[in-house]
Design a protein around this motif. Structure first.
Motif, PDB file in Angstrom:
ATOM      1  N   ALA A   1       1.994   9.404   7.270  1.00 25.38           N
ATOM      2  CA  ALA A   1       1.966   8.139   8.009  1.00 25.38           C
ATOM      3  C   ALA A   1       0.646   7.954   8.742  1.00 25.38           C
ATOM      4  O   ALA A   1       0.079   6.860   8.766  1.00 25.38           O
ATOM      5  CB  ALA A   1       3.137   8.091   8.986  1.00 25.38           C
ATOM      6  N   GLU A   2       0.137   9.029   9.327  1.00 26.80           N
ATOM      7  CA  GLU A   2      -1.147   8.931  10.025  1.00 26.80           C
ATOM      8  C   GLU A   2      -2.268   8.640   9.040  1.00 26.80           C
ATOM      9  O   GLU A   2      -3.149   7.819   9.302  1.00 26.80           O
ATOM     10  CB  GLU A   2      -1.432  10.215  10.788  1.00 26.80           C
ATOM     11  CG  GLU A   2      -2.677  10.126  11.655  1.00 26.80           C
ATOM     12  CD  GLU A   2      -2.808  11.291  12.613  1.00 26.80           C
ATOM     13  OE1 GLU A   2      -3.239  11.072  13.757  1.00 26.80           O
ATOM     14  OE2 GLU A   2      -2.466  12.429  12.212  1.00 26.80           O
ATOM     15  N   LYS A   3      -2.230   9.284   7.873  1.00 23.33           N
ATOM     16  CA  LYS A   3      -3.236   9.031   6.839  1.00 23.33           C
ATOM     17  C   LYS A   3      -3.200   7.577   6.387  1.00 23.33           C
ATOM     18  O   LYS A   3      -4.230   6.978   6.085  1.00 23.33           O
ATOM     19  CB  LYS A   3      -2.991   9.960   5.650  1.00 23.33           C
ATOM     20  CG  LYS A   3      -4.004   9.821   4.526  1.00 23.33           C
ATOM     21  CD  LYS A   3      -3.662  10.762   3.374  1.00 23.33           C
ATOM     22  CE  LYS A   3      -4.627  10.566   2.195  1.00 23.33           C
ATOM     23  NZ  LYS A   3      -4.243  11.422   1.029  1.00 23.33           N
ATOM     24  N   ALA A   4      -2.002   6.984   6.368  1.00 18.33           N
ATOM     25  CA  ALA A   4      -1.843   5.591   5.953  1.00 18.33           C
ATOM     26  C   ALA A   4      -2.184   4.613   7.065  1.00 18.33           C
ATOM     27  O   ALA A   4      -2.178   3.395   6.851  1.00 18.33           O
ATOM     28  CB  ALA A   4      -0.408   5.350   5.472  1.00 18.33           C
ATOM     29  N   GLY A   5      -2.463   5.098   8.265  1.00 16.04           N
ATOM     30  CA  GLY A   5      -2.872   4.234   9.368  1.00 16.04           C
ATOM     31  C   GLY A   5      -1.745   3.624  10.158  1.00 16.04           C
ATOM     32  O   GLY A   5      -1.937   2.626  10.862  1.00 16.04           O
TER      33      GLY A   5
ATOM     34  N   TYR B   1       5.633   9.423   0.056  1.00 11.73           N
ATOM     35  CA  TYR B   1       5.506   8.890   1.410  1.00 11.73           C
ATOM     36  C   TYR B   1       4.232   8.076   1.606  1.00 11.73           C
ATOM     37  O   TYR B   1       4.266   6.962   2.139  1.00 11.73           O
ATOM     38  CB  TYR B   1       5.558  10.036   2.427  1.00 11.73           C
ATOM     39  CG  TYR B   1       6.850  10.810   2.409  1.00 11.73           C
ATOM     40  CD1 TYR B   1       8.068  10.202   2.720  1.00 11.73           C
ATOM     41  CD2 TYR B   1       6.866  12.164   2.098  1.00 11.73           C
ATOM     42  CE1 TYR B   1       9.255  10.908   2.712  1.00 11.73           C
ATOM     43  CE2 TYR B   1       8.054  12.890   2.095  1.00 11.73           C
ATOM     44  CZ  TYR B   1       9.246  12.257   2.393  1.00 11.73           C
ATOM     45  OH  TYR B   1      10.416  12.968   2.370  1.00 11.73           O
ATOM     46  N   TYR B   2       3.103   8.608   1.182  1.00 16.21           N
ATOM     47  CA  TYR B   2       1.838   7.938   1.440  1.00 16.21           C
ATOM     48  C   TYR B   2       1.787   6.559   0.784  1.00 16.21           C
ATOM     49  O   TYR B   2       1.369   5.579   1.409  1.00 16.21           O
ATOM     50  CB  TYR B   2       0.679   8.805   0.955  1.00 16.21           C
ATOM     51  CG  TYR B   2      -0.680   8.182   1.152  1.00 16.21           C
ATOM     52  CD1 TYR B   2      -1.154   7.866   2.423  1.00 16.21           C
ATOM     53  CD2 TYR B   2      -1.502   7.892   0.059  1.00 16.21           C
ATOM     54  CE1 TYR B   2      -2.403   7.301   2.612  1.00 16.21           C
ATOM     55  CE2 TYR B   2      -2.757   7.322   0.242  1.00 16.21           C
ATOM     56  CZ  TYR B   2      -3.194   7.026   1.512  1.00 16.21           C
ATOM     57  OH  TYR B   2      -4.430   6.450   1.696  1.00 16.21           O
ATOM     58  N   THR B   3       2.240   6.464  -0.473  1.00 15.27           N
ATOM     59  CA  THR B   3       2.255   5.163  -1.141  1.00 15.27           C
ATOM     60  C   THR B   3       3.172   4.187  -0.418  1.00 15.27           C
ATOM     61  O   THR B   3       2.802   3.040  -0.136  1.00 15.27           O
ATOM     62  CB  THR B   3       2.701   5.309  -2.609  1.00 15.27           C
ATOM     63  OG1 THR B   3       1.757   6.120  -3.306  1.00 15.27           O
ATOM     64  CG2 THR B   3       2.787   3.946  -3.291  1.00 15.27           C
ATOM     65  N   CYS B   4       4.384   4.639  -0.099  1.00 14.53           N
ATOM     66  CA  CYS B   4       5.335   3.755   0.591  1.00 14.53           C
ATOM     67  C   CYS B   4       4.780   3.279   1.930  1.00 14.53           C
ATOM     68  O   CYS B   4       4.966   2.115   2.310  1.00 14.53           O
ATOM     69  CB  CYS B   4       6.661   4.484   0.814  1.00 14.53           C
ATOM     70  SG  CYS B   4       7.673   4.657  -0.673  1.00 14.53           S
TER      71      CYS B   4
END
Length: 347
Positions: free
Chosen positions: A31-35, A212-215
């Motif tokens: 989630a943090e990587k996705a901003g 997770y990252y894509t979602c």
């Protein structure tokens, strides 16, 4: 355009505490990587991850639960005790969440099913006599992606091109039911990922479904808060729950163009009202800002009412009604579904 502060998050996430594959710290890292600013974990039937709530880096992690099994799935948020599931009488689940002061949302209420997944099995909401729920999931990543898989070739295509499943936006049935419910009372629309990061073993190919990252880069719920997130977990959690309770939020498909910066407010002679609020129609203008040029459609009482193109929009001399906004952004040779606001009521 208004003295509010925005934060973006992903709601309806599963970890290894139920049928997801990641730990809470691993999910928070994605989630943090996705901003993102926050995520809400909703593992099935329990609150086992509750002791792991808190900030992970810049991401606030809340733990709720998804109740019920075969149908009438309900997301309970802001609760400290588990609620017994009841597929047949979901009102009891709703009441159990409310009795704790929590909020709750009908999860993936409309599904069409895929022949590739359990011969078309779905987990829809079937009891529309219920009352007291906060809102519903109007745009759900996992079920809509799955339902687009009409065969093995289409499944492979959508695995590598998942965004094609969402180009036209949420299921029309979900939007129609939402507009119907809004005629009776404020029902908050949210977007959900239902992320599991399901690891599939197909010999040398090991795909991950709904990683997770894509979602976390796709269907998110953006909140407008009265104060910036402070880093104080309890204070910020309360602020997030309150914004969701009141409907001060919108849903954005953030992969191609991030929807941060979208604003939809009512300007009543300089007095600003936000999504989820009521204001007299006389002398009030509705203002819309989009973070990039977009095709903006003002929906009144469930029907397209006015349309404009650009980045800043003002709609004035409006009749009483329930107004919400849908926005599409340019993509390729056409437009993609992008933003779905919660309503403002003009009385």
């Amino acid at each position: 355009m208004s003295g509010m502060y925005e934060c973006a998050g992903n709601i309806h996430v599963h970890t290894r505490y139920s049928d997801g594959s990641g730990s809470i710290p691993e999910v928070a890292k994605s989630a943090e990587k996705a901003g993102l600013d926050f995520i809400i974990i909703t593992d099935h039937h329990h609150l086992q991850g509750k002791s792991e709530e808190g900030y992970y880096g810049k991401v606030l992690v809340m733990v709720g639960s998804e109740f019920n099994s075969e149908r009438n799935h309900y997301l309970g948020i802001g609760i400290d005790q588990e609620v017994p599931g009841n597929d047949e009488v979901p009102q009891q689940v709703i009441d159990g969440v409310r009795s704790q002061g929590g909020i709750g949302f009908l999860a993936h209420p409309f599904e069409t099913g895929s022949p590739v997944y359990k011969q078309g099995k779905t987990y829809p909401w079937t009891d529309w006599s219920v009352t007291g729920f906060t809102g519903l999931d109007i745009w759900s990543y996992l079920s809509q992606w799955r339902d687009g898989i009409t065969g093995i070739p289409k499944g492979i295509y959508l695995y590598f091109n998942p965004h094609q499943a969402f180009r036209r936006g949420p299921l029309q049935a979900a939007l129609d039911k939402w507009d119907e419910l809004l005629q009776e009372r404020m029902v908050v629309g949210i977007g959900c990922s239902d992320a599991h990061a399901i690891k599939v073993n197909l010999g040398p190919w090991k795909p991950i479904i709904s990683d997770y990252y894509t979602c976390f880069r796709c269907i998110n719920t953006h909140l407008t808060l009265k104060e910036r997130l402070s880093g104080d977990f309890r204070k910020d959690k309360t602020e997030i729950i309150q914004a969701l309770r009141l409907g001060r939020c919108f849903v954005g498909y953030d992969f191609f163009k991030n929807s941060r910066g979208f604003r939809f407010v009512a300007d009543a002679n300089g007095r600003i009202k936000h999504m989820g609020e009521r204001v007299p129609a006389k002398g009030t203008a509705l203002k819309v800002d989009t973070p990039a040029n977009a095709k903006v459609v003002l929906i009144k009482d469930g029907k397209p009412y006015l349309q404009a193109n650009g980045g800043r929009h003002r709609f004035a001399q409006l009749k009483p009604g329930i107004y919400r906004v849908e926005a599409q952004h340019r993509h390729g040779l056409g437009y993609r579904a992008w933003i779905y606001s919660n309503p403002i009521y003009l009385d």
